[in-house]
Scaffold this active site. Structure first.
Site, mmCIF file in Angstrom:
data_model
loop_
_atom_site.group_PDB
_atom_site.id
_atom_site.type_symbol
_atom_site.label_atom_id
_atom_site.label_comp_id
_atom_site.label_asym_id
_atom_site.label_seq_id
_atom_site.Cartn_x
_atom_site.Cartn_y
_atom_site.Cartn_z
ATOM 1 N N SER A 140 -1.229 18.164 37.305
ATOM 2 C CA SER A 140 -0.570 19.473 37.220
ATOM 3 C C SER A 140 -0.887 20.052 35.852
ATOM 4 C CB SER A 140 0.948 19.314 37.375
ATOM 5 O OG SER A 140 1.260 18.573 38.520
ATOM 6 N N LYS B 49 1.307 25.021 42.316
ATOM 7 C CA LYS B 49 2.026 23.845 41.804
ATOM 8 C C LYS B 49 3.045 24.251 40.742
ATOM 9 C CE LYS B 49 2.928 19.518 41.061
ATOM 10 N NZ LYS B 49 3.821 18.794 41.986
ATOM 11 N N LYS C 12 6.981 19.356 30.982
ATOM 12 C CA LYS C 12 5.662 19.977 30.829
ATOM 13 C C LYS C 12 5.450 21.052 31.899
ATOM 14 C CE LYS C 12 2.685 18.107 33.138
ATOM 15 N NZ LYS C 12 1.758 17.797 34.208
HETATM 16 P P1 NAD Z 1 1.611 8.826 34.444
HETATM 17 O O1 NAD Z 1 1.955 9.119 33.026
HETATM 18 O O2 NAD Z 1 2.353 7.774 35.182
HETATM 19 O O3 NAD Z 1 0.047 8.439 34.551
HETATM 20 C C1 NAD Z 1 -0.951 9.035 33.791
HETATM 21 C C2 NAD Z 1 -2.068 8.009 33.585
HETATM 22 O O4 NAD Z 1 -3.095 8.622 32.816
HETATM 23 C C3 NAD Z 1 -1.614 6.765 32.808
HETATM 24 O O5 NAD Z 1 -2.019 5.590 33.470
HETATM 25 C C4 NAD Z 1 -2.308 6.923 31.465
HETATM 26 O O6 NAD Z 1 -2.630 5.678 30.840
HETATM 27 C C5 NAD Z 1 -3.553 7.678 31.872
HETATM 28 N N1 NAD Z 1 -4.178 8.359 30.760
HETATM 29 C C6 NAD Z 1 -3.593 9.061 29.749
HETATM 30 N N2 NAD Z 1 -4.525 9.519 28.900
HETATM 31 C C7 NAD Z 1 -5.730 9.123 29.393
HETATM 32 C C8 NAD Z 1 -7.067 9.309 28.959
HETATM 33 N N3 NAD Z 1 -7.364 9.995 27.851
HETATM 34 N N4 NAD Z 1 -8.049 8.741 29.697
HETATM 35 C C9 NAD Z 1 -7.770 8.037 30.822
HETATM 36 N N5 NAD Z 1 -6.504 7.829 31.278
HETATM 37 C C10 NAD Z 1 -5.508 8.375 30.569
HETATM 38 O O7 NAD Z 1 1.680 10.220 35.213
HETATM 39 P P2 NAD Z 1 1.857 10.454 36.788
HETATM 40 O O8 NAD Z 1 3.307 10.499 37.117
HETATM 41 O O9 NAD Z 1 0.937 9.545 37.511
HETATM 42 O O10 NAD Z 1 1.313 11.962 36.893
HETATM 43 C C11 NAD Z 1 -0.066 12.286 36.807
HETATM 44 C C12 NAD Z 1 -0.207 13.793 37.052
HETATM 45 O O11 NAD Z 1 0.288 14.106 38.362
HETATM 46 C C13 NAD Z 1 0.599 14.650 36.075
HETATM 47 O O12 NAD Z 1 -0.115 15.812 35.767
HETATM 48 C C14 NAD Z 1 1.878 14.955 36.833
HETATM 49 O O13 NAD Z 1 2.505 16.136 36.385
HETATM 50 C C15 NAD Z 1 1.357 15.044 38.258
HETATM 51 N N6 NAD Z 1 2.325 14.725 39.322
HETATM 52 C C16 NAD Z 1 3.155 13.650 39.227
HETATM 53 C C17 NAD Z 1 4.041 13.366 40.268
HETATM 54 C C18 NAD Z 1 4.995 12.194 40.222
HETATM 55 O O14 NAD Z 1 5.882 12.113 41.098
HETATM 56 N N7 NAD Z 1 4.874 11.273 39.292
HETATM 57 C C19 NAD Z 1 4.051 14.175 41.414
HETATM 58 C C20 NAD Z 1 3.164 15.244 41.497
HETATM 59 C C21 NAD Z 1 2.312 15.511 40.444
#
Ligand code: NAD
Length: 297
Positions: A95, A170, A239
């Site tokens: 997102s 989104k 965010k």
């Molecule tokens: P999260 O923080 O659990 O996972 C993010 C991952 O990215 C982590 O494993 C982290 O180590 C990795 N990461 C960070 N910096 C990095 C880099 N420079 N290189 C490689 N990997 C890197 O987040 P999430 O909950 O999985 O969400 C991911 C995205 O999806 C976000 O944008 C969030 O807003 C969106 N989202 C989340 C949900 C939810 O329910 N969790 C639902 C819909 C959308």
């Protein structure tokens, strides 16, 4: 078609797991090594940089925390764009803001690489079950080419418009999610002060006009258990409210409800709940009112 996946967090890990489970050759990268081990046991190949993923895979998925990280992973040093060749496709499931997406899509275009924004909705359970809603922005032909792969991840997949349109949908979805969560937190704590149990509120409101996604998704599983392991983190919801605020600022549109909700999420972050599930915002009101919704009285 070889697949790549960068960002194996709460959402990325189960999504990548589904791709590996579908028998696809999968190349993965994350800055946290722990996140990679589980995928390796499922047959995925671990890469040492986004560039390496870009070189190895034809379609590269991203599921990363925010716009700045997406930008550095795609276009920074050792980024995906350093490794990709023409005819490949980058699909950003994160997102983020549409402006960043459009800029990265233009950079990718210079290399003959397609770039789609494809943010998702449906939470970790939807990612595990492959039932996510996926809102895709970008050229129709590019979307059609990857549709069968997206179908491994989601049930409701919609091409919503040009590059950045997926991000826009989104943003609108998640400003509602944040405001609904903030309202639920207030309502549940007031109800508790009025002597109602969480169970009664769930049962009655769940079949009444106050019903909402957050009531179903957050009350029983998180609030009533007092377990705020994410799920969807407070920081990420904060965010997303910020993305809405920024977009509205550009349009000179006030967003009073969103601003109020954002303040509650800011309070939760100030209390140290940023990495907890978004439903942890209820603790702000529980602490203030000296009551817990999960108490069985
Ligand atoms: P999260 O923080 O659990 O996972 C993010 C991952 O990215 C982590 O494993 C982290 O180590 C990795 N990461 C960070 N910096 C990095 C880099 N420079 N290189 C490689 N990997 C890197 O987040 P999430 O909950 O999985 O969400 C991911 C995205 O999806 C976000 O944008 C969030 O807003 C969106 N989202 C989340 C949900 C939810 O329910 N969790 C639902 C819909 C959308």
């Amino acid at each position: 078609m070889k697949l790549g996946f960068i960002g194996l967090g709460a959402m990325g890990k189960p999504m990548a797991g589904r791709l590996a489970g579908a028998g696809r050759e999968l190349y993965v990268y994350d800055v946290q090594k722990g996140a990679l081990d589980e995928l390796e046991t499922r047959g995925a190949k671990i890469c040492r940089s986004p560039e390496e993923v870009g070189r190895a895979a034809d379609i590269i998925f991203l599921s990363l925390p925010n716009s700045a990280i997406v930008k550095s992973v795609v276009a920074g040093e050792n980024g995906v764009l350093a490794g990709v060749q023409e005819k490949k496709c980058i699909i950003d499931l994160s997102s983020v803001d549409p402006t960043t997406t459009r800029a990265l899509a233009a950079q990718a275009g210079l290399k003959g690489v397609e770039y789609l924004d494809a943010p998702v909705s449906g939470g970790v359970s939807g990612a595990e079950a492959g039932t996510l809603t996926i809102m895709v922005g970008g050229p129709e032909a590019a979307v059609n080419k990857v549709m069968s792969i997206l179908e491994i991840l989601g049930k409701n997949i919609r091409h919503v418009g040009d590059t950045g349109a997926g991000d826009a949908v989104k943003i609108v979805n998640n400003m509602l999610l944040g405001a609904n969560m903030a309202s639920l937190a207030e309502a549940m704590v007031l109800g508790r002060k009025l002597g109602l149990s969480g169970e009664v509120m769930h049962e009655i409101i769940g079949s009444g006009s106050g019903k909402s996604y957050v009531l179903d998704a957050k009350l029983e599983k998180f609030i009533m258990k007092g377990n705020f392991t994410p799920g969807f983190a407070v920081d990420l919801q904060y965010k997303d409210l910020g993305l809405a605020a920024d977009a509205a600022k550009n349009e000179q549109m006030p967003l009073p409800m969103t601003s109020q909700a954002m303040q509650l999420f800011e309070m939760a972050r100030a209390r140290g709940y940023g990495r907890e599930d978004m439903s942890a915002v209820i603790k702000i009101w529980e602490e203030l009112m000296n009551v817990e919704v999960r108490e069985n009285r």
